[in-house]
Structure formats: structure tokens, C-alpha cells
Design a protein around this motif. Structure first.
Motif, mmCIF file in Angstrom:
data_model
loop_
_atom_site.group_PDB
_atom_site.id
_atom_site.type_symbol
_atom_site.label_atom_id
_atom_site.label_comp_id
_atom_site.label_asym_id
_atom_site.label_seq_id
_atom_site.Cartn_x
_atom_site.Cartn_y
_atom_site.Cartn_z
ATOM 1 N N ARG A 55 0.689 -1.392 -0.151
ATOM 2 C CA ARG A 55 -0.105 0.268 -0.308
ATOM 3 C C ARG A 55 0.752 1.529 0.310
ATOM 4 O O ARG A 55 1.709 1.371 0.231
ATOM 5 C CB ARG A 55 -1.272 -0.091 1.293
ATOM 6 N N MET A 56 0.595 2.030 -0.463
ATOM 7 C CA MET A 56 1.118 3.810 -0.265
ATOM 8 C C MET A 56 2.444 3.686 -0.933
ATOM 9 O O MET A 56 3.430 4.309 -0.967
ATOM 10 C CB MET A 56 1.757 3.804 0.812
ATOM 11 N N ARG A 57 2.644 2.886 -2.173
ATOM 12 C CA ARG A 57 3.686 2.229 -3.593
ATOM 13 C C ARG A 57 3.795 3.479 -4.110
ATOM 14 O O ARG A 57 5.550 4.234 -3.843
ATOM 15 C CB ARG A 57 3.364 1.206 -4.642
ATOM 16 N N THR A 58 2.853 4.332 -4.253
ATOM 17 C CA THR A 58 2.905 5.399 -5.382
ATOM 18 C C THR A 58 3.656 6.775 -3.907
ATOM 19 O O THR A 58 4.913 7.246 -4.461
ATOM 20 C CB THR A 58 1.946 6.536 -5.793
ATOM 21 N N GLY A 59 3.374 6.594 -2.506
ATOM 22 C CA GLY A 59 3.449 7.745 -2.332
ATOM 23 C C GLY A 59 5.269 7.351 -1.343
ATOM 24 O O GLY A 59 5.973 8.475 -1.380
ATOM 25 N N ILE A 60 5.675 6.355 -1.212
ATOM 26 C CA ILE A 60 6.632 5.855 -1.382
ATOM 27 C C ILE A 60 7.611 5.903 -1.861
ATOM 28 O O ILE A 60 9.195 6.799 -2.251
ATOM 29 C CB ILE A 60 6.915 4.106 -0.957
ATOM 30 N N LEU A 61 7.415 5.780 -3.291
ATOM 31 C CA LEU A 61 8.178 5.757 -4.259
ATOM 32 C C LEU A 61 8.554 7.763 -4.625
ATOM 33 O O LEU A 61 9.929 8.027 -4.601
ATOM 34 C CB LEU A 61 7.704 5.895 -5.835
ATOM 35 N N ALA A 62 8.002 8.235 -4.067
ATOM 36 C CA ALA A 62 8.188 9.816 -3.909
ATOM 37 C C ALA A 62 8.433 10.582 -3.035
ATOM 38 O O ALA A 62 9.448 10.860 -3.513
ATOM 39 C CB ALA A 62 6.220 10.738 -4.543
ATOM 40 N N ILE A 63 8.776 9.460 -1.825
ATOM 41 C CA ILE A 63 9.382 10.449 -0.923
ATOM 42 C C ILE A 63 10.720 9.791 -0.966
ATOM 43 O O ILE A 63 11.698 10.752 -1.130
ATOM 44 C CB ILE A 63 9.304 9.354 0.557
ATOM 45 N N LEU A 64 11.093 8.077 -1.683
ATOM 46 C CA LEU A 64 12.429 8.286 -2.156
ATOM 47 C C LEU A 64 12.926 9.059 -3.631
ATOM 48 O O LEU A 64 14.419 9.334 -2.861
ATOM 49 C CB LEU A 64 12.209 6.783 -2.247
ATOM 50 N N LEU A 65 12.341 9.789 -4.157
ATOM 51 C CA LEU A 65 12.592 10.567 -5.026
ATOM 52 C C LEU A 65 12.817 11.727 -4.725
ATOM 53 O O LEU A 65 14.111 12.243 -4.706
ATOM 54 C CB LEU A 65 11.519 10.865 -6.371
ATOM 55 N N LEU A 66 12.336 12.637 -3.631
ATOM 56 C CA LEU A 66 12.331 13.784 -3.054
ATOM 57 C C LEU A 66 13.702 13.129 -2.122
ATOM 58 O O LEU A 66 14.605 13.963 -1.744
ATOM 59 C CB LEU A 66 11.409 13.763 -1.835
ATOM 60 N N ALA A 67 14.033 12.187 -1.497
ATOM 61 C CA ALA A 67 14.802 12.023 -1.023
ATOM 62 C C ALA A 67 16.549 12.308 -1.761
ATOM 63 O O ALA A 67 17.534 12.441 -1.230
ATOM 64 C CB ALA A 67 15.080 10.520 0.017
ATOM 65 N N THR A 68 16.237 11.540 -3.025
ATOM 66 C CA THR A 68 17.997 11.766 -3.801
ATOM 67 C C THR A 68 17.681 12.435 -4.560
ATOM 68 O O THR A 68 18.688 13.435 -4.543
ATOM 69 C CB THR A 68 17.181 10.711 -5.131
ATOM 70 N N MET A 69 16.890 14.196 -4.155
ATOM 71 C CA MET A 69 17.110 15.697 -4.655
ATOM 72 C C MET A 69 17.508 15.916 -3.677
ATOM 73 O O MET A 69 17.432 17.689 -4.011
ATOM 74 C CB MET A 69 15.655 15.064 -5.564
#
Length: 298
Positions: free
Chosen positions: A124-138
Motif C-alpha cells: 500500500r501507498m506505493r506511489t507515496g513511498i516512491l515519491a518520498i524516495l525520489l525526494l530523498a535523492t533530490m
């Protein structure tokens, strides 16, 4: 007993036998332009390495008199000896290798486990987790250095290689999870269903089905994790003030004095620092090429 006759090939009367022609290679203008641009690009890439090699074995007097672009008057090993006297190079080399290897191996392992849950498990919340991971790399490292410094100080890992190792495992793992989640999101469902029908559990599917298929991608990711961690400077220079825990980039930075700097010693240190990375690239060059071309071959 009749003589053995050699049968000649049937050649029409009045015609000449065909002559072997040499290989005639003609380059089209576009191909010739591409070749010239490739050679120029290779020279531009190799120019800094050649400049470092040129000045690593040049005396300070020769460097100040003739400049950095002149050929050395004689081979001088003084800058190399001075660098080895100032810097504990074996210690810095060991620290860099240990940190980079741990980050590469554990970061890829962490990425595989997290991406398997996100890409294949469809949590669950797969899209939100990927968004957080992308933000962490930026997020730039300048915004993270002060919280990381106080965390390392509170946990007692300041001025130890473990502070940098843990931080880069998390940062590289976030990028690896984001990348592998997209790869595993398109993983063939037929293979997963066939493994489940054979009675394989989730862990067995991961290690016997998923990992062998994406092994080229994991190899390339591990190589990049190693190179990125090896070249990191900003966070290590803040967290590793002790000379016994410094890495090679930090050791090079300590050569700069308050007012003056010996450029021949800096070039000698840069040359010695390039040797491990060149050897690493030569060893894993086939891994990189196979990993990049694996997706193009069915």
C-alpha cells in the motif's frame, strides 16, 4: 597406371581469371565526422589525466619555471615521496575501500529487498513511498550535513567510518530502491506464477527467480554505488576530521595550506589516487558493458 591429372576450372575462352581485390574502405562524410568528433572527445576526456601524470613527476622548480604544460626536464620522485610523508596513504586507501565496498554491497541488498516489496509485492501507498524516495535523492547534501553531524555526534560515530557508511547506505539505497522498483514493476508475471505453482515461497522466488533475472542491473548498480561513494567529499569532510578515518578525497584536500600549496605534491597525490579507480574500472569494465547491453538482447 595412368597419371593423375589436375582438372582446371572451367574458364571461358578469352576471359581473364578473377583477381583478388584489396579491401577498399570508404568512409562516408557523416562517419568521418563522427570519427573525428570521437577522437576530439577522447582527447578532451584524457587531457586532465595526462596533465596530472605530466606534473606528478616534476620538481617544484621545474613546475614554477616552465609551467604545468611543459615536459619535465627530468623524472623526479620527490613529489610522490613528499605526499607519502604528509599523508598516510595506505590508511586512507583502506578507509575508502572499506566504506565503498560496504555501501555498494549493503546498499544493493537493501535496494533489492525494498524494491521487491514495492515492485512485486505491491504494498500500500506505493506511489507515496516512491515519491518520498525520489525526494530523498533530490535533497542537496548541504541541507543534510548539519542534522547528520549532530546525529553522528549523539550516536558516538563521529570521526569513524561507520557514520559515513551508514549515511551513504541509506542515501544510495533510496536511489537504488526507486530505480529497481520500476524494473520489478514490469517483471514478467508468468515467471512469478510458475514459481508459485511449483510451491516456492516469497524468499525463494526472490533469490532463485527475481535476482538471477535482474543480476546485470544489480551489477551495474553496485559498480555505480562504489564509484559514487569513492568520490564523495562534502559529507565525509564534515564527519571525518580524524586523520585515521579520512578517505582519499579528504586526504587530498588536506594538502592545501593556509597560504601556499605545492601543486607537484597535489598532482602526485591525485595520480596515486587515480590508480585504484582505474584498476577498478578495468576489472569491472565487462560487468558494465554486459549490464548496459543486457536489456537490448532478448
Amino acid at each position: 597406371m595412368p597419371d593423375t591429372l589436375t582438372t582446371a576450372p572451367n574458364i571461358p575462352v578469352g576471359s581473364r581469371p578473377p583477381r583478388k581485390r584489396g579491401v577498399n574502405i570508404r568512409l562516408r562524410p557523416a562517419s568521418l565526422l563522427t570519427l573525428v568528433l570521437s577522437c576530439v572527445g577522447a582527447l578532451v576526456v584524457l587531457a586532465p589525466f595526462l596533465l596530472v601524470l605530466l606534473n606528478a613527476f616534476k620538481s617544484p622548480a621545474d613546475y614554477s619555471t616552465n609551467g604545468p604544460l611543459a615536459w619535465p626536464e627530468r623524472l623526479d620522485l620527490g613529489p610522490v615521496r613528499s605526499y607519502l610523508e604528509i599523508i598516510d596513504f595506505p590508511r586512507a586507501l583502506t578507509n575508502s575501500i572499506v566504506i565503498s565496498v560496504l555501501v555498494a554491497v549493503i546498499g544493493v541488498l537493501f535496494s533489492v529487498l525494498a524494491a521487491y516489496a514495492i515492485g512485486v509485492g505491491r504494498i500500500r501507498m506505493r506511489t507515496g513511498i516512491l515519491a518520498i524516495l525520489l525526494l530523498a535523492t533530490m535533497i542537496p547534501q548541504e541541507a543534510l550535513v548539519y542534522p547528520l553531524f549532530y546525529i553522528a555526534q549523539a550516536t558516538g560515530t563521529l570521526n569513524t567510518i561507520w557514520s559515513v557508511t551508514i549515511i551513504f547506505i541509506v542515501l544510495q539505497g533510496a536511489f537504488g530502491t526507486y530505480l529497481l522498483s520500476g524494473v520489478l514493476g514490469t517483471f514478467p508475471k508468468e515467471l512469478l506464477e510458475a514459481a508459485r505453482m511449483d510451491g516456492a515461497g516469497r524468499w525463494r522466488i526472490l533469490w532463485t527467480v527475481v535476482v538471477p533475472v535482474i543480476r546485470p542491473t544489480l551489477s551495474v548498480l553496485m559498480v555505480f554505488f562504489f564509484i559514487w561513494t569513492w568520490n564523495e567529499f562534502y559529507i565525509p569532510v564534515v564527519l571525518l576530521n580524524d586523520q585515521s578515518a579520512q578517505t582519499i578525497p579528504i586526504a587530498l584536500a588536506t594538502l592545501r595550506g593556509q597560504h601556499t600549496v605545492d601543486m607537484t605534491v597535489v598532482n602526485a597525490g591525485s595520480f596515486l589516487s587515480l590508480i585504484p579507480t582505474i584498476l577498478f574500472f578495468l576489472i569491472f569494465q565487462r560487468t558494465l558493458s554486459n549490464g548496459v547491453t543486457a536489456g537490448a538482447v532478448k
